[in-house]
Design a protein around this motif. Sequence first.
Motif, PDB file in Angstrom:
ATOM      1  N   LYS A  31      30.091  27.440  32.195  1.00  0.00           N
ATOM      2  CA  LYS A  31      30.487  29.045  32.251  1.00  0.00           C
ATOM      3  C   LYS A  31      30.332  29.768  33.774  1.00  0.00           C
ATOM      4  CE  LYS A  31      26.067  27.797  29.030  1.00  0.00           C
ATOM      5  NZ  LYS A  31      24.244  28.314  28.847  1.00  0.00           N
ATOM      6  N   GLU A  32      30.512  28.564  34.333  1.00  0.00           N
ATOM      7  CA  GLU A  32      30.060  28.861  36.073  1.00  0.00           C
ATOM      8  C   GLU A  32      32.146  29.424  36.030  1.00  0.00           C
ATOM      9  OE1 GLU A  32      30.229  27.438  40.729  1.00  0.00           O
ATOM     10  OE2 GLU A  32      28.196  26.958  39.584  1.00  0.00           O
ATOM     11  N   ARG A  33      32.989  28.363  35.542  1.00  0.00           N
ATOM     12  CA  ARG A  33      34.129  28.532  36.020  1.00  0.00           C
ATOM     13  C   ARG A  33      34.742  30.171  35.167  1.00  0.00           C
ATOM     14  NH1 ARG A  33      38.886  28.512  32.726  1.00  0.00           N
ATOM     15  NH2 ARG A  33      37.486  27.689  30.987  1.00  0.00           N
ATOM     16  N   ILE A  34      34.445  30.253  34.018  1.00  0.00           N
ATOM     17  CA  ILE A  34      34.875  31.144  33.848  1.00  0.00           C
ATOM     18  C   ILE A  34      34.636  32.220  34.046  1.00  0.00           C
ATOM     19  CG2 ILE A  34      34.460  32.847  30.991  1.00  0.00           C
ATOM     20  CD1 ILE A  34      34.631  30.144  29.837  1.00  0.00           C
ATOM     21  N   GLU A  35      33.149  32.304  34.624  1.00  0.00           N
ATOM     22  CA  GLU A  35      32.801  33.550  35.250  1.00  0.00           C
ATOM     23  C   GLU A  35      33.561  34.318  36.566  1.00  0.00           C
ATOM     24  OE1 GLU A  35      28.707  35.495  37.160  1.00  0.00           O
ATOM     25  OE2 GLU A  35      28.668  34.117  36.507  1.00  0.00           O
ATOM     26  N   GLN A  36      33.738  32.736  37.437  1.00  0.00           N
ATOM     27  CA  GLN A  36      34.651  32.822  38.524  1.00  0.00           C
ATOM     28  C   GLN A  36      35.934  33.178  38.285  1.00  0.00           C
ATOM     29  OE1 GLN A  36      33.325  32.782  41.561  1.00  0.00           O
ATOM     30  NE2 GLN A  36      31.157  32.595  40.280  1.00  0.00           N
ATOM     31  N   GLU A  37      37.037  32.691  37.048  1.00  0.00           N
ATOM     32  CA  GLU A  37      38.181  33.171  37.010  1.00  0.00           C
ATOM     33  C   GLU A  37      37.840  34.713  36.215  1.00  0.00           C
ATOM     34  OE1 GLU A  37      42.284  33.929  36.182  1.00  0.00           O
ATOM     35  OE2 GLU A  37      40.248  31.716  37.644  1.00  0.00           O
ATOM     36  N   TYR A  38      37.155  35.798  35.959  1.00  0.00           N
ATOM     37  CA  TYR A  38      36.208  36.529  35.946  1.00  0.00           C
ATOM     38  C   TYR A  38      36.685  36.934  36.921  1.00  0.00           C
ATOM     39  CZ  TYR A  38      33.585  40.479  34.513  1.00  0.00           C
ATOM     40  OH  TYR A  38      32.949  41.962  34.738  1.00  0.00           O
ATOM     41  N   LEU A  39      35.953  37.487  37.675  1.00  0.00           N
ATOM     42  CA  LEU A  39      35.763  37.472  38.833  1.00  0.00           C
ATOM     43  C   LEU A  39      36.557  37.446  39.811  1.00  0.00           C
ATOM     44  CD1 LEU A  39      31.772  37.079  39.604  1.00  0.00           C
ATOM     45  CD2 LEU A  39      32.501  38.723  38.829  1.00  0.00           C
ATOM     46  N   ASN A  40      37.407  36.626  40.339  1.00  0.00           N
ATOM     47  CA  ASN A  40      38.262  36.331  40.449  1.00  0.00           C
ATOM     48  C   ASN A  40      40.173  37.091  39.416  1.00  0.00           C
ATOM     49  OD1 ASN A  40      40.825  35.761  42.375  1.00  0.00           O
ATOM     50  ND2 ASN A  40      41.336  33.853  41.168  1.00  0.00           N
ATOM     51  N   ARG A  41      39.693  37.572  38.583  1.00  0.00           N
ATOM     52  CA  ARG A  41      40.526  38.383  38.436  1.00  0.00           C
ATOM     53  C   ARG A  41      40.594  40.118  38.441  1.00  0.00           C
ATOM     54  NH1 ARG A  41      41.233  36.324  32.196  1.00  0.00           N
ATOM     55  NH2 ARG A  41      43.261  37.766  31.779  1.00  0.00           N
ATOM     56  N   ARG A  42      39.202  39.982  38.230  1.00  0.00           N
ATOM     57  CA  ARG A  42      38.675  41.998  38.171  1.00  0.00           C
ATOM     58  C   ARG A  42      38.929  41.913  39.933  1.00  0.00           C
ATOM     59  NH1 ARG A  42      35.347  45.261  35.799  1.00  0.00           N
ATOM     60  NH2 ARG A  42      35.731  46.777  37.047  1.00  0.00           N
ATOM     61  N   ARG A  43      38.737  40.637  41.306  1.00  0.00           N
ATOM     62  CA  ARG A  43      39.803  41.191  42.316  1.00  0.00           C
ATOM     63  C   ARG A  43      40.625  41.646  42.794  1.00  0.00           C
ATOM     64  NH1 ARG A  43      41.286  38.248  45.818  1.00  0.00           N
ATOM     65  NH2 ARG A  43      41.413  36.619  44.833  1.00  0.00           N
ATOM     66  N   ILE A  44      41.375  40.158  42.065  1.00  0.00           N
ATOM     67  CA  ILE A  44      43.085  40.839  42.094  1.00  0.00           C
ATOM     68  C   ILE A  44      43.297  42.103  41.305  1.00  0.00           C
ATOM     69  CG2 ILE A  44      45.577  39.660  41.427  1.00  0.00           C
ATOM     70  CD1 ILE A  44      44.275  36.901  41.194  1.00  0.00           C
ATOM     71  N   LEU A  45      42.567  42.230  40.535  1.00  0.00           N
ATOM     72  CA  LEU A  45      43.463  43.878  40.064  1.00  0.00           C
ATOM     73  C   LEU A  45      42.981  44.852  40.931  1.00  0.00           C
ATOM     74  CD1 LEU A  45      44.330  45.574  37.644  1.00  0.00           C
ATOM     75  CD2 LEU A  45      41.818  45.648  36.490  1.00  0.00           C
ATOM     76  N   ALA A  46      41.717  44.901  41.308  1.00  0.00           N
ATOM     77  CA  ALA A  46      41.356  45.912  42.460  1.00  0.00           C
ATOM     78  C   ALA A  46      42.378  45.521  43.539  1.00  0.00           C
ATOM     79  CB  ALA A  46      39.680  45.509  42.898  1.00  0.00           C
ATOM     80  N   GLU A  47      42.419  44.685  44.270  1.00  0.00           N
ATOM     81  CA  GLU A  47      42.947  44.333  45.414  1.00  0.00           C
ATOM     82  C   GLU A  47      44.190  44.247  44.991  1.00  0.00           C
ATOM     83  OE1 GLU A  47      41.608  40.692  47.437  1.00  0.00           O
ATOM     84  OE2 GLU A  47      39.696  41.819  46.874  1.00  0.00           O
ATOM     85  N   ALA A  48      45.565  43.789  44.078  1.00  0.00           N
ATOM     86  CA  ALA A  48      46.754  43.625  44.028  1.00  0.00           C
ATOM     87  C   ALA A  48      47.322  44.998  43.307  1.00  0.00           C
ATOM     88  CB  ALA A  48      46.889  42.301  44.236  1.00  0.00           C
ATOM     89  N   GLY A  49      46.541  44.746  41.868  1.00  0.00           N
ATOM     90  CA  GLY A  49      46.829  45.852  41.202  1.00  0.00           C
ATOM     91  C   GLY A  49      47.636  44.947  39.832  1.00  0.00           C
TER      92      GLY A  49
END
Length: 171
Positions: A74-92
């Motif tokens: 559960k934590e792995r999936i949540e962390q990947e989701y948050l990481n991808r949201r961060r990448i989208l916000a910061e890098a596009g």
Amino acid sequence: SLLADMGQKYFFAGDYARAEEYCQKALDLYPDFNFAYWYLKEIYWKQAAYEKALDAEYRAQSSNFLDDTPASEKERIEQEYLNRRRILAEAGPVEMLEHSVRNDDKSPRDAYTNAGIYSLLGQKEKALETLEIGLANRTFGMIFVKANPVFESLRSEPRYQEVLRKMHLAN
């Protein structure tokens, strides 16, 4: 749910508003119906609504959690989701999509999904190569390859047509 399947049908027909409407109707009745979320992810990807796509994908994955799903998963999936949201916000979106290519990009299990991402990125050669991997390994999602609008940019390519021919889907 038949409603979610109708959503997928309208997505394949290019009617994204109606596709979203039917998927939402399915979720109104069955809030954890993960296929409706997967279909929404595809709809949003095609419309370049990447935040909504990431949210839908996360909901699809988390709706599969069972009581005995390990907390680490559960934590792995949540962390990947948050990481991808961060990448989208910061890098596009390009960087987020590139990051989204699952596992080794030669993985037969993820070939269909990865080919779709490469197609969205405009990386035709990688998309075609990955579709060929999916075909060779009989990856499940390949059954949708002719209908999925994410592959529109590949439809005139001879290698794409060959994939369809080998699957007995050519016109």
